[in-house]
Write a protein that holds these residues in place. Structure first.
Motif, PDB file in Angstrom:
ATOM      1  N   LEU A  35      -0.750  11.361 -10.268  1.00  0.00           N
ATOM      2  CA  LEU A  35      -1.512  10.341  -9.551  1.00  0.00           C
ATOM      3  C   LEU A  35      -2.302   9.530 -10.574  1.00  0.00           C
ATOM      4  O   LEU A  35      -2.767  10.068 -11.580  1.00  0.00           O
ATOM      5  CB  LEU A  35      -2.469  10.990  -8.552  1.00  0.00           C
ATOM      6  N   LYS A  36      -2.437   8.240 -10.320  1.00  0.00           N
ATOM      7  CA  LYS A  36      -3.214   7.387 -11.216  1.00  0.00           C
ATOM      8  C   LYS A  36      -4.666   7.836 -11.267  1.00  0.00           C
ATOM      9  O   LYS A  36      -5.164   8.476 -10.334  1.00  0.00           O
ATOM     10  CB  LYS A  36      -3.142   5.945 -10.734  1.00  0.00           C
ATOM     11  N   GLY A  37      -5.349   7.428 -12.317  1.00  0.00           N
ATOM     12  CA  GLY A  37      -6.712   7.885 -12.563  1.00  0.00           C
ATOM     13  C   GLY A  37      -7.668   7.741 -11.395  1.00  0.00           C
ATOM     14  O   GLY A  37      -8.325   8.692 -11.002  1.00  0.00           O
ATOM     15  N   GLY A  38      -7.743   6.581 -10.807  1.00  0.00           N
ATOM     16  CA  GLY A  38      -8.746   6.358  -9.771  1.00  0.00           C
ATOM     17  C   GLY A  38      -8.380   6.910  -8.401  1.00  0.00           C
ATOM     18  O   GLY A  38      -9.185   6.883  -7.483  1.00  0.00           O
ATOM     19  N   VAL A  39      -7.139   7.414  -8.262  1.00  0.00           N
ATOM     20  CA  VAL A  39      -6.658   7.831  -6.946  1.00  0.00           C
ATOM     21  C   VAL A  39      -7.172   9.233  -6.622  1.00  0.00           C
ATOM     22  O   VAL A  39      -7.033  10.148  -7.425  1.00  0.00           O
ATOM     23  CB  VAL A  39      -5.112   7.810  -6.913  1.00  0.00           C
ATOM     24  N   GLY A  45       0.815  -1.209   0.000  1.00  0.00           N
ATOM     25  CA  GLY A  45       0.000   0.000   0.000  1.00  0.00           C
ATOM     26  C   GLY A  45       0.845   1.254   0.000  1.00  0.00           C
ATOM     27  O   GLY A  45       2.066   1.202  -0.157  1.00  0.00           O
ATOM     28  N   ALA A  46       0.161   2.393   0.165  1.00  0.00           N
ATOM     29  CA  ALA A  46       0.838   3.692   0.159  1.00  0.00           C
ATOM     30  C   ALA A  46       0.124   4.629   1.111  1.00  0.00           C
ATOM     31  O   ALA A  46      -1.076   4.483   1.363  1.00  0.00           O
ATOM     32  CB  ALA A  46       0.846   4.272  -1.259  1.00  0.00           C
ATOM     33  N   LEU A  47       0.884   5.603   1.645  1.00  0.00           N
ATOM     34  CA  LEU A  47       0.303   6.613   2.528  1.00  0.00           C
ATOM     35  C   LEU A  47       0.269   7.936   1.793  1.00  0.00           C
ATOM     36  O   LEU A  47       1.308   8.514   1.474  1.00  0.00           O
ATOM     37  CB  LEU A  47       1.103   6.681   3.829  1.00  0.00           C
ATOM     38  N   MET A  48      -0.950   8.409   1.538  1.00  0.00           N
ATOM     39  CA  MET A  48      -1.120   9.624   0.762  1.00  0.00           C
ATOM     40  C   MET A  48      -1.395  10.796   1.688  1.00  0.00           C
ATOM     41  O   MET A  48      -1.596  10.635   2.889  1.00  0.00           O
ATOM     42  CB  MET A  48      -2.260   9.442  -0.226  1.00  0.00           C
ATOM     43  N   VAL A  49      -1.412  11.992   1.100  1.00  0.00           N
ATOM     44  CA  VAL A  49      -1.717  13.193   1.875  1.00  0.00           C
ATOM     45  C   VAL A  49      -3.104  13.050   2.500  1.00  0.00           C
ATOM     46  O   VAL A  49      -4.030  12.510   1.881  1.00  0.00           O
ATOM     47  CB  VAL A  49      -1.655  14.428   0.950  1.00  0.00           C
ATOM     48  N   ASN A  50      -3.247  13.522   3.747  1.00  0.00           N
ATOM     49  CA  ASN A  50      -4.536  13.466   4.428  1.00  0.00           C
ATOM     50  C   ASN A  50      -5.624  14.082   3.549  1.00  0.00           C
ATOM     51  O   ASN A  50      -5.393  15.105   2.896  1.00  0.00           O
ATOM     52  CB  ASN A  50      -4.488  14.254   5.746  1.00  0.00           C
ATOM     53  N   ALA A  51      -6.790  13.470   3.563  1.00  0.00           N
ATOM     54  CA  ALA A  51      -7.881  13.967   2.722  1.00  0.00           C
ATOM     55  C   ALA A  51      -8.219  15.414   3.054  1.00  0.00           C
ATOM     56  O   ALA A  51      -8.634  16.184   2.187  1.00  0.00           O
ATOM     57  CB  ALA A  51      -9.110  13.080   2.884  1.00  0.00           C
ATOM     58  N   SER A  52      -8.004  15.823   4.301  1.00  0.00           N
ATOM     59  CA  SER A  52      -8.298  17.203   4.718  1.00  0.00           C
ATOM     60  C   SER A  52      -7.235  18.179   4.241  1.00  0.00           C
ATOM     61  O   SER A  52      -7.426  19.388   4.323  1.00  0.00           O
ATOM     62  CB  SER A  52      -8.337  17.270   6.242  1.00  0.00           C
ATOM     63  N   LEU A  53      -6.093  17.660   3.767  1.00  0.00           N
ATOM     64  CA  LEU A  53      -4.890  18.435   3.429  1.00  0.00           C
ATOM     65  C   LEU A  53      -4.271  19.084   4.655  1.00  0.00           C
ATOM     66  O   LEU A  53      -3.358  19.895   4.540  1.00  0.00           O
ATOM     67  CB  LEU A  53      -5.182  19.525   2.379  1.00  0.00           C
ATOM     68  N   ARG A  54      -4.758  18.746   5.849  1.00  0.00           N
ATOM     69  CA  ARG A  54      -4.233  19.363   7.061  1.00  0.00           C
ATOM     70  C   ARG A  54      -3.331  18.379   7.791  1.00  0.00           C
ATOM     71  O   ARG A  54      -3.563  17.176   7.753  1.00  0.00           O
ATOM     72  CB  ARG A  54      -5.382  19.756   7.998  1.00  0.00           C
TER      73      ARG A  54
END
Lengths: 232, 83
Positions: free
Chosen positions: B9-13, A101-110
């Motif tokens: 970023l890939k399409g669905g991301v 998996g991967a850890l992306m930026v928080n959905a809130s951007l905060r």
């Protein structure tokens, strides 16, 4: 007696907290592991601490994941060695391909910096051995990129902790970063490599006002005593 | 030889950064903006004169470091050497 190693990268900043918990709270032997070290002989469990390794340049954990010591960690994990990555350590383990998996930026951007509740989802790993299934732990989080997304579905790893409310209910309002399935911590399929965004090393002593984190470290010791270790 | 590497970023991301930029553009009355995807650009200078070889090496760099294949796609643009 369980021997711990704490990896230090340029930019790690929770390394001393981890070392302190092992040394003073667990009272187990603990050693520093440097980023260019190629040999992990003499340790039973490796802690990869939080921080901003290499300034989080490129992607969080991306540069650290490609240092010599991570090749040693990969070999160590293949032999069954225990590895716990906390926060940036979790990001590093995903970037290194040791966790799926991967850890992306928080959905809130905060940047999320507060206590969170997490529910224990599995107790048959060394890291959750002494915990109760469904138990709710109160552990601080402090991250900008904790939005976990699996690499493929169905998910190939195992979910150990999920964000929940104080009563243990998985509700959207309790998810601080938008993680898939409210994931706060996962293990690989084998259960010997774990990554989690919450910081158990920051809540392992009464003097710090919270002690729910120590159960994760104590689990390792209980498992070590009851199972008698692994073949490294 | 110069190589431009574009990481997206890939399409669905989900892309919360792109979403926020879109909202800001719409707030500035660019109401025609339907979506924004954020990304990164790397400009590489390679000591390599052969375009095919430069592309192959750049792809290797993307696979090993520049892109995270779980969430990102990459695109490589070989710039003609100055004549």
């Amino acid at each position: 007696m369980m021997r711990f190693g704490v990896i230090r990268f340029h930019g790690s900043n929770c390394d001393r907290d981890c070392y302190h918990v092992v040394d003073r709270v667990l009272q187990q032997p603990v050693y520093w592991i440097e980023q260019n070290q190629k040999d992990l002989a003499g340790v039973d469990v490796v802690l990869i601490p939080g921080g901003f390794s290499y300034g989080d340049y490129l992607r969080a954990g991306a540069i650290a994941a490609r240092t010599p010591v991570m090749d040693a960690v990969r070999e160590f994990a293949e032999r069954g060695g225990l590895v716990l990555g906390i926060c940036n350590g979790f990001q590093i383990l995903c970037e290194a391909g040791l966790l799926p998996g991967a850890l992306m930026v928080n959905a809130s951007l905060r940047f999320a910096c507060h206590f969170a509740h997490v529910r224990v989802e599995a107790v048959d790993t060394p890291f959750t051995w002494a915990l109760s299934p469904g138990a709710v732990l109160r552990i601080p989080i402090a991250h900008h990129q904790g939005n976990f997304q699996p690499d493929v579905t169905p998910f190939q790893g195992r979910v150990l902790f999920r964000y929940c409310d104080a009563e243990g209910h998985i509700v959207p309002a309790a998810n601080p970063n938008g993680s898939w399935e409210a994931v706060a911590g996962i293990a690989n399929g084998r259960g010997n490599v774990v990554g989690m965004m919450p910081h158990p090393e920051r809540c392992s002593e009464a003097v710090l006002g919270a002690t729910d984190g120590v159960g994760i470290f104590r689990s390792l010791l209980c498992w070590w005593e009851e199972v008698g270790g692994y073949d490294v | 030889m110069r190589v431009n590497v574009y990481i997206r970023l890939k399409g669905g991301v989900l892309d919360p950064e792109g979403e926020t930029i879109k909202n800001s553009l719409q707030g500035l009355h660019f109401s025609e903006v339907q979506s924004v995807r954020a990304g990164k650009v790397f400009q590489l200078e390679l000591s390599e004169e052969d375009p095919a070889r430069a592309r192959q090496r750049s792809e290797e760099m993307c696979r090993q470091l520049l892109a995270n294949p779980v969430i990102e796609d990459y695109q490589i643009e070989i710039m003609e050497p100055p004549s």
